[in-house]
Write a protein that holds these residues in place. Structure first.
Motif, short mmCIF file in Angstrom:
data_model
loop_
_atom_site.label_atom_id
_atom_site.label_comp_id
_atom_site.label_asym_id
_atom_site.label_seq_id
_atom_site.Cartn_x
_atom_site.Cartn_y
_atom_site.Cartn_z
N ARG A 198 32.47 33.13 -62.11
CA ARG A 198 32.34 32.54 -60.77
C ARG A 198 30.87 32.45 -60.38
O ARG A 198 30.10 33.38 -60.55
N ILE A 201 28.06 32.44 -57.60
CA ILE A 201 27.92 33.00 -56.26
C ILE A 201 26.50 32.80 -55.75
O ILE A 201 25.57 32.56 -56.51
N TRP A 261 36.94 37.56 -56.77
CA TRP A 261 35.97 37.11 -57.77
C TRP A 261 36.48 37.38 -59.17
O TRP A 261 37.19 38.35 -59.42
#
Length: 153
Positions: A123, A125, A119
């Protein structure tokens, strides 16, 4: 096969999750659900993505990591300090909480055996909130708590 399986991601899943950003062969996290007939020793998460968040920061400490995730403030009622949350399918405990972000402490095993080590800030998620908390929030929103008999409260 013995080493693979196939899944289908429908439109609802692609709209609600980060799965649409994956390419064939990208790793994902899979965690077995807690069994209903077993000792209750874990988080009440079930693999159903509620929302997405964004990695804000990753702090490397001497023997662990602190990962901070931003989320839309509408989801704040579903989180509590030291409560359960699943991030990209990894069941974790909330270490710190604010109205628009949470922080989790990551042990070396989790860091090494999940996708988390790859990660980066920015990013997107997947977030899943504790199912018990979701039922409590829903009961409060609909006024169900006020209609329960006194003994049930």
């Amino acid at each position: 096969t013995d080493a693979t399986f196939e899944v289908v991601a429908v439109e609802e899943t692609l709209a609600k999750t980060s799965l649409g950003t994956l390419a064939e062969g990208d790793p994902v996290n899979l965690e077995r659900a807690m069994r209903a007939d077993a000792r209750l020793d874990g988080h009440f998460v079930r693999g159903h993505v509620d929302a997405t968040g964004t990695v804000r920061s990753i702090e490397t400490l001497a023997d662990s990591w602190m990962v901070t995730i931003e989320f839309d403030t509408q989801f704040a009622p579903y989180l509590i300090p030291v409560g359960s949350v699943a991030l990209d399918g990894i069941s974790l405990t909330v270490a710190r909480l604010a109205d628009d972000h949470l922080t989790v402490a990551i042990i070396p095993y989790t860091w090494e055996h999940t996708t988390m080590h790859a990660w980066q800030p920015g990013r997107r998620i997947n977030l899943e909130f504790d199912v018990l908390g979701k039922y409590v929030v829903r009961a409060l929103e609909t006024g169900l708590i006020d209609t329960l008999p006194t003994l049930a409260r």
